[in-house]
Design a protein around this motif. Structure first.
Motif, PDB file in Angstrom:
ATOM      1  N   LYS A   1      -1.325 -23.569  -0.622  1.00 25.81           N
ATOM      2  CA  LYS A   1      -1.528 -22.934  -1.064  1.00 25.81           C
ATOM      3  C   LYS A   1      -3.214 -21.834  -0.328  1.00 25.81           C
ATOM      4  CE  LYS A   1      -0.416 -24.377  -5.456  1.00 25.81           C
ATOM      5  NZ  LYS A   1      -1.371 -25.275  -7.150  1.00 25.81           N
TER       6      LYS A   1
ATOM      7  N   ALA B   1      -3.298 -17.972   1.443  1.00 21.71           N
ATOM      8  CA  ALA B   1      -4.552 -17.284   0.769  1.00 21.71           C
ATOM      9  C   ALA B   1      -4.665 -17.214   1.752  1.00 21.71           C
ATOM     10  CB  ALA B   1      -5.025 -18.166  -0.151  1.00 21.71           C
TER      11      ALA B   1
ATOM     12  N   TYR C   1      -3.674  -9.042   4.371  1.00 23.04           N
ATOM     13  CA  TYR C   1      -3.149  -8.532   3.302  1.00 23.04           C
ATOM     14  C   TYR C   1      -2.235  -7.503   4.509  1.00 23.04           C
ATOM     15  CZ  TYR C   1      -2.553  -4.786   0.088  1.00 23.04           C
ATOM     16  OH  TYR C   1      -2.098  -4.519  -0.240  1.00 23.04           O
TER      17      TYR C   1
ATOM     18  N   ARG D   1       6.281  -7.531   1.098  1.00 23.05           N
ATOM     19  CA  ARG D   1       6.107  -8.942  -0.585  1.00 23.05           C
ATOM     20  C   ARG D   1       7.459  -8.603  -1.573  1.00 23.05           C
ATOM     21  NH1 ARG D   1       1.484  -5.451  -3.445  1.00 23.05           N
ATOM     22  NH2 ARG D   1      -0.770  -6.366  -1.786  1.00 23.05           N
TER      23      ARG D   1
ATOM     24  N   ASP E   1       7.327 -13.491  -8.571  1.00 20.04           N
ATOM     25  CA  ASP E   1       7.206 -12.940  -9.667  1.00 20.04           C
ATOM     26  C   ASP E   1       8.633 -14.530 -11.263  1.00 20.04           C
ATOM     27  OD1 ASP E   1       5.003 -12.073  -9.024  1.00 20.04           O
ATOM     28  OD2 ASP E   1       6.885 -10.056  -8.815  1.00 20.04           O
TER      29      ASP E   1
ATOM     30  N   SER F   1       3.758 -15.891  -7.337  1.00 21.61           N
ATOM     31  CA  SER F   1       3.446 -14.243  -7.536  1.00 21.61           C
ATOM     32  C   SER F   1       2.610 -13.007  -6.653  1.00 21.61           C
ATOM     33  CB  SER F   1       1.916 -14.681  -8.845  1.00 21.61           C
ATOM     34  OG  SER F   1       1.531 -13.700  -8.910  1.00 21.61           O
ATOM     35  N   SER F   2       3.506 -11.861  -7.086  1.00 21.55           N
ATOM     36  CA  SER F   2       3.128 -11.339  -6.823  1.00 21.55           C
ATOM     37  C   SER F   2       1.724 -10.759  -6.418  1.00 21.55           C
ATOM     38  CB  SER F   2       4.093  -9.512  -7.004  1.00 21.55           C
ATOM     39  OG  SER F   2       3.675  -9.339  -8.046  1.00 21.55           O
ATOM     40  N   ALA F   3       1.074 -11.137  -7.496  1.00 24.32           N
ATOM     41  CA  ALA F   3      -0.023  -9.985  -8.093  1.00 24.32           C
ATOM     42  C   ALA F   3      -1.669 -11.115  -7.246  1.00 24.32           C
ATOM     43  CB  ALA F   3      -0.594 -10.345  -9.608  1.00 24.32           C
ATOM     44  N   GLU F   4      -0.422 -12.370  -7.579  1.00 28.44           N
ATOM     45  CA  GLU F   4      -2.515 -13.578  -6.604  1.00 28.44           C
ATOM     46  C   GLU F   4      -1.810 -13.499  -5.073  1.00 28.44           C
ATOM     47  OE1 GLU F   4      -4.191 -14.935  -8.455  1.00 28.44           O
ATOM     48  OE2 GLU F   4      -3.892 -14.157  -9.887  1.00 28.44           O
ATOM     49  N   ARG F   5      -0.467 -12.826  -5.190  1.00 30.73           N
ATOM     50  CA  ARG F   5       0.362 -13.181  -3.572  1.00 30.73           C
ATOM     51  C   ARG F   5      -0.375 -15.017  -2.705  1.00 30.73           C
ATOM     52  NH1 ARG F   5      -3.988 -10.867  -0.267  1.00 30.73           N
ATOM     53  NH2 ARG F   5      -2.709 -11.336   1.765  1.00 30.73           N
ATOM     54  N   ASN F   6       0.341 -15.667  -3.893  1.00 25.90           N
ATOM     55  CA  ASN F   6       0.770 -17.315  -3.154  1.00 25.90           C
ATOM     56  C   ASN F   6       1.272 -18.221  -4.519  1.00 25.90           C
ATOM     57  OD1 ASN F   6      -0.641 -19.699  -2.729  1.00 25.90           O
ATOM     58  ND2 ASN F   6      -2.599 -19.061  -2.373  1.00 25.90           N
TER      59      ASN F   6
ATOM     60  N   ILE G   1       1.394 -19.949  -7.951  1.00 25.47           N
ATOM     61  CA  ILE G   1       0.947 -20.305  -8.988  1.00 25.47           C
ATOM     62  C   ILE G   1       1.828 -20.970 -10.110  1.00 25.47           C
ATOM     63  CG2 ILE G   1       0.126 -17.737  -9.360  1.00 25.47           C
ATOM     64  CD1 ILE G   1       2.985 -17.443 -11.028  1.00 25.47           C
TER      65      ILE G   1
END
Length: 529
Positions: free
Chosen positions: A419, A423, A427, A434, A483, A517-522, A524
């Motif tokens: 994780k 992080a 980007y 993604r 996702d 998660s695509s939103a968290e890019r990590n 979850i």
């Protein structure tokens, strides 16, 4: 008794006179010299090309004493080599040798200076200074033949080094190409004055346009008859180097067969023709026997810079998809500067090798030759795509977590480290990738770079698992979801029976579901079953 191993030695004279071990290639050299006169050979770096060129020079210079049996000043018995038993005439031909691996192209004038110095030394050696007026290679060859009564020999080592280091610099690339074309172009019209021409490099000569006028060169790079000309074959290893294996086995308290199996897994696996004769990396083997340590020697960070430059200009490389990739024979004729296909570049550079050949369609299946290259390339690829500030630190932390995982099966701490690593991924690199496959490929590449026994997309009766990690105390079958949920990942492992093939292994099998998660890019969520 431990023998002397020629680590980094590329001079045939030094090797023989100083008592170093030499794997006798002179039977193939004799065949080469008696069956033709103009050759090109492509082999990866550190595969013995320079030593081969040095040996050819000694033969054509008539230095028979280096090939006969003799005792060195230190008392080492050097055996007679094959060519000394033949009817070779040992005539003293004028030999001119270019070694472009030693030149420096920081300033353009350096290449021209090196060529001029080489020509001048050749002229002085054979007493041509009053005969040669233009200081061109063609004129020097004609005058040398006239002066000595023997046709000249031209040896060119690592012709493409400067071009490979000019990747991305169009002006520099054009300069090198034009300089080489002017230097070597006239050779085709000098048959009456030439005894032998031999050119080595990594890239196939037709790719660079440098030797387009030399269409009489016989490209032996993928000919089965010369597959063992560079490198160490299985037969050579188990005969000429058997005492070295036995000594290594004794020092490691294992059997001869076990030591041979370890050497094979780590350094064998190169194939340079459809005949697929097993070849070992000579640089790695002599380092192993010299240091008495199994380690990664061929691949180092200092020698991968040209590869990274090329990868930067090519379509993205997915490590997972490289193993077992099919490549048409015609792909090996693509110009390097087109950058449409990474496979020929990786093959010629030694990162991939021939794994299978389809005679019906003239197609090759490529893959990594051995553990050493597989790990080294994974590390190189990681640095190419994730060279952001701090990336090496997070990779190092992840490696420490992997080592604890390897020793104690601490999966939770390893996932936490993964994780943290994700992080820190830039980007800019991640934004166009993604998807589940991106996270899968990155994790797999890092595990390979760590030396893990890891499998990607292993087939079962109902599909392919993402990652299977084989550890000393357990087997981990991993499914990654993007996702989606970790429960969905576990459900897929169960539904498609990914873990079933390991039930008889003896080690406990753990099913691992990981959700991104695509939103968290990590990551979850994750869970085991």
């Amino acid at each position: 008794m431990k023998r002397k191993y020629p680590v980094g030695i590329q001079s045939f004279e030094k090797l023989r006179k100083d008592g170093y071990l030499y794997i006798d290639k002179t039977a193939l050299i004799y065949k080469l010299m008696t069956e033709g006169g103009s050759y090109f050979l492509s082999r990866p770096r550190r595969f013995g090309k320079s030593l081969l060129v040095s040996t050819l020079a000694a033969v054509f210079e008539g230095r028979r004493e280096l090939f006969e049996a003799f005792t060195t000043d230190e008392g080492t018995e050097q055996p007679q080599l094959f060519i000394a038993t033949t009817n070779w005439k040992w005539e003293k031909h004028p030999v001119i040798r270019f070694d472009f691996s030693q030149t420096n192209l920081k300033y353009f004038v350096k290449l021209e200076e090196y060529i001029m110095q080489t020509l001048q030394l050749f002229e002085e050696r054979y007493g041509l200074t009053q005969m040669v007026k233009s200081h061109s290679l063609a004129e020097a060859i004609r005058c040398a033949h006239e002066k000595t009564g023997h046709r000249a020999v031209v040896l060119v080592d690592e012709y493409d080094t400067l071009m490979l280091h000019s990747i991305g610099n169009a002006e520099q690339m054009e300069y090198v190409r034009d300089t080489f074309s002017a230097l070597f172009g006239p050779l085709k019209g000098l048959d009456d004055h030439l005894q032998f021409v031999f050119i080595t490099g990594i890239s196939k000569f037709s790719q660079m346009g440098v030797f387009s006028k030399l269409n009489n060169l016989n490209n032996i790079s993928m000919q089965p008859a010369y597959e063992a000309l560079c490198g160490i074959s299985e037969e050579e290893l188990t005969t000429q180097m058997r005492p070295d294996i036995e000594l290594m086995a004794q020092r490691n308290a294992i059997s001869y067969d076990d030591m041979l199996a370890r050497l094979k897994a780590r350094y064998d696996g190169y194939h340079f023709s459809h005949a697929m004769q097993d070849m070992y990396n000579p640089f790695s083997l002599v380092n192993v026997f010299s240091s008495a340590m199994l380690d990664d020697y061929w691949f180092d960070r200092g020698t991968s810079s040209a590869l990274i430059k090329m990868l930067a200009q090519m379509p993205p490389v997915n490590f997972v998809e490289l193993e077992g990739k099919e490549c048409a024979a015609t792909a090996f004729d693509l110009p390097l500067e087109s950058f449409d296909n990474v496979l020929p570049v990786l093959y010629q550079s030694g990162y991939l090798t021939i794994k299978d050949y389809d005679r019906d369609f003239n197609d090759y299946t490529l893959g990594f030759p051995n553990q050493e290259v597989r790990r080294g390339f994974a590390d190189c690829l990681y640095r190419h795509v994730a060279a952001a500030p701090g990336a090496e630190d997070t990779k190092s932390d992840l490696f420490q977590a992997y080592k604890r995982f390897w020793r104690s099966n601490d999966l939770s701490a390893f996932i936490d480290a993964v994780k943290i690593f994700y992080a820190g991924v830039p980007y800019q690199w991640e934004k166009d990738n993604r998807n589940e496959h991106y996270y899968h490929a990155l994790l797999y590449t890092l595990l390979v770079a760590f030396g893990a026994d890891v499998r990607a997309e292993e087939s079962s009766a109902k599909g392919c698992s993402d990652i299977t990690l084989l550890m000393p105390k357990g087997i981990y079958v991993m499914e990654l979801k993007y996702d989606d949920t970790a429960d969905a990942a576990i459900g897929q492992i169960d539904r498609k029976g990914y873990a079933e093939k390991y039930t008889l292994d003896g080690r406990p099998v753990t099913k691992v579901g990981i959700a991104f998660s695509s939103a968290e890019r990590n990551i979850i969520d994750w869970k085991t079953s």
